[in-house]
Design an enzyme around this catalytic site. Sequence first.
Site, PDB file in Angstrom:
ATOM      1  N   ASP A  90      -9.694   0.761  -7.050  1.00  0.00           N
ATOM      2  CA  ASP A  90      -8.322   0.260  -7.215  1.00  0.00           C
ATOM      3  C   ASP A  90      -8.302  -0.976  -8.123  1.00  0.00           C
ATOM      4  O   ASP A  90      -9.163  -1.854  -8.003  1.00  0.00           O
ATOM      5  CB  ASP A  90      -7.802  -0.105  -5.803  1.00  0.00           C
ATOM      6  CG  ASP A  90      -6.302  -0.256  -5.746  1.00  0.00           C
ATOM      7  OD1 ASP A  90      -5.613   0.381  -6.572  1.00  0.00           O
ATOM      8  OD2 ASP A  90      -5.815  -0.990  -4.872  1.00  0.00           O
ATOM      9  N   THR A  99       2.518  -1.588   1.969  1.00  0.00           N
ATOM     10  CA  THR A  99       2.668  -2.376   3.197  1.00  0.00           C
ATOM     11  C   THR A  99       4.044  -3.024   3.298  1.00  0.00           C
ATOM     12  O   THR A  99       4.463  -3.732   2.381  1.00  0.00           O
ATOM     13  CB  THR A  99       1.596  -3.495   3.263  1.00  0.00           C
ATOM     14  OG1 THR A  99       0.312  -2.886   3.269  1.00  0.00           O
ATOM     15  CG2 THR A  99       1.769  -4.361   4.507  1.00  0.00           C
ATOM     16  N   GLU A 134      -1.694   1.693 -15.233  1.00  0.00           N
ATOM     17  CA  GLU A 134      -0.461   1.020 -14.800  1.00  0.00           C
ATOM     18  C   GLU A 134       0.264   0.417 -15.987  1.00  0.00           C
ATOM     19  O   GLU A 134      -0.354  -0.115 -16.901  1.00  0.00           O
ATOM     20  CB  GLU A 134      -0.811  -0.084 -13.787  1.00  0.00           C
ATOM     21  CG  GLU A 134       0.400  -0.891 -13.313  1.00  0.00           C
ATOM     22  CD  GLU A 134       0.059  -1.856 -12.172  1.00  0.00           C
ATOM     23  OE1 GLU A 134      -0.601  -1.430 -11.210  1.00  0.00           O
ATOM     24  OE2 GLU A 134       0.443  -3.040 -12.274  1.00  0.00           O
ATOM     25  N   VAL A 147      -1.817   1.537   0.413  1.00  0.00           N
ATOM     26  CA  VAL A 147      -1.637   0.698   1.597  1.00  0.00           C
ATOM     27  C   VAL A 147      -2.897  -0.141   1.758  1.00  0.00           C
ATOM     28  O   VAL A 147      -3.975   0.387   2.023  1.00  0.00           O
ATOM     29  CB  VAL A 147      -1.417   1.562   2.858  1.00  0.00           C
ATOM     30  CG1 VAL A 147      -1.210   0.668   4.084  1.00  0.00           C
ATOM     31  CG2 VAL A 147      -0.239   2.512   2.668  1.00  0.00           C
TER      32      VAL A 147
HETATM   33 ZN   LIG Z   1      -1.814  -2.063  -6.308  1.00  0.00          ZN
END
Ligand SMILES: [Zn+2]
Length: 291
Positions: A82, A218, A135, A238
């Site tokens: 991530d 979250t 992203e 999450v």
């Molecule tokens: Zn993220």
Amino acid sequence: MSIVTAREMLIEATKGKYAVGAFNITSLVQLEAVVDAAVETKSPVIIQTSVKPSQFYKPAVMVAIYRSLAESAPVPVCLHLDHCTDVAYCKTCADAGYTNIMIDASKQSFEENIRQTKEIVDHCHGHGDISVEGELGTVSGVEDQIKVTEDEAQLANPEQSVEFVERTGLDLFAPAIGTAHGVYKTKEPKVHFERLEKVYQLLNGERVRVPLVVHGGTGLPPEYVERLIAMGGSKFNVSTELKYTLIDTTREYIQAHREEYDPGKVDAAVRDATRKVVIHWMEMLKSPGKA
Ligand SMILES: [Zn+2]
């Protein structure tokens, strides 16, 4: 049987109007709990590590444990890196056996983001069937070593999103839509649903090509989650909730058992609490029974 890439898993989810939970773990107890929850609910699942836990355990160790748990699980399980801002480390994890890699060059210029993302796509697609997430725009809050304040957070531009996806050839796309890392400061965070819907229409309107990722799961109200799935979100990250669960459960267990020195019992308490949180998320995402 149970080791698949996120791309195929998430195309299925997008078509089926459900989403897959991508749970950030920092400990092996959490990793086990996430896999247990997936098996119990028959859900596909994504295990994520950010860069620091991956460095702490070493990618090869992380991958070995993941493989041993995933291969014997009767549900598909991915291992995802991530928010990695370091091109070289993305490649290290891909070579070690992570099944998906997120290169996060979203703080760079548009052209540099494209260049770095494409470099990882070329590497990952050239070294086997490894999915890549990229992203555009920035998610506010703190994730591992990356800090973005809410003022700086920029939403993804829909037309630029198409250009970004086409020029990089990436597999999973995370458009910034106003969700945040950490804990939301208000009960009704400003999430730009229409932005996700627009990006979805442009990219996947005719045929699902690139599944969309929602960061900052979250604290999102359940009705937001439902709406985001309806608008095309198929991977929900999450992280903070699992960190809180680990720390709070550990603290509470130790406070309640001050005379006891049995680490296995602390681990069991954390595993149980984590499993419950993960199952709750899986139910919100409608993934039970989809494995
Ligand atoms: Zn993220």
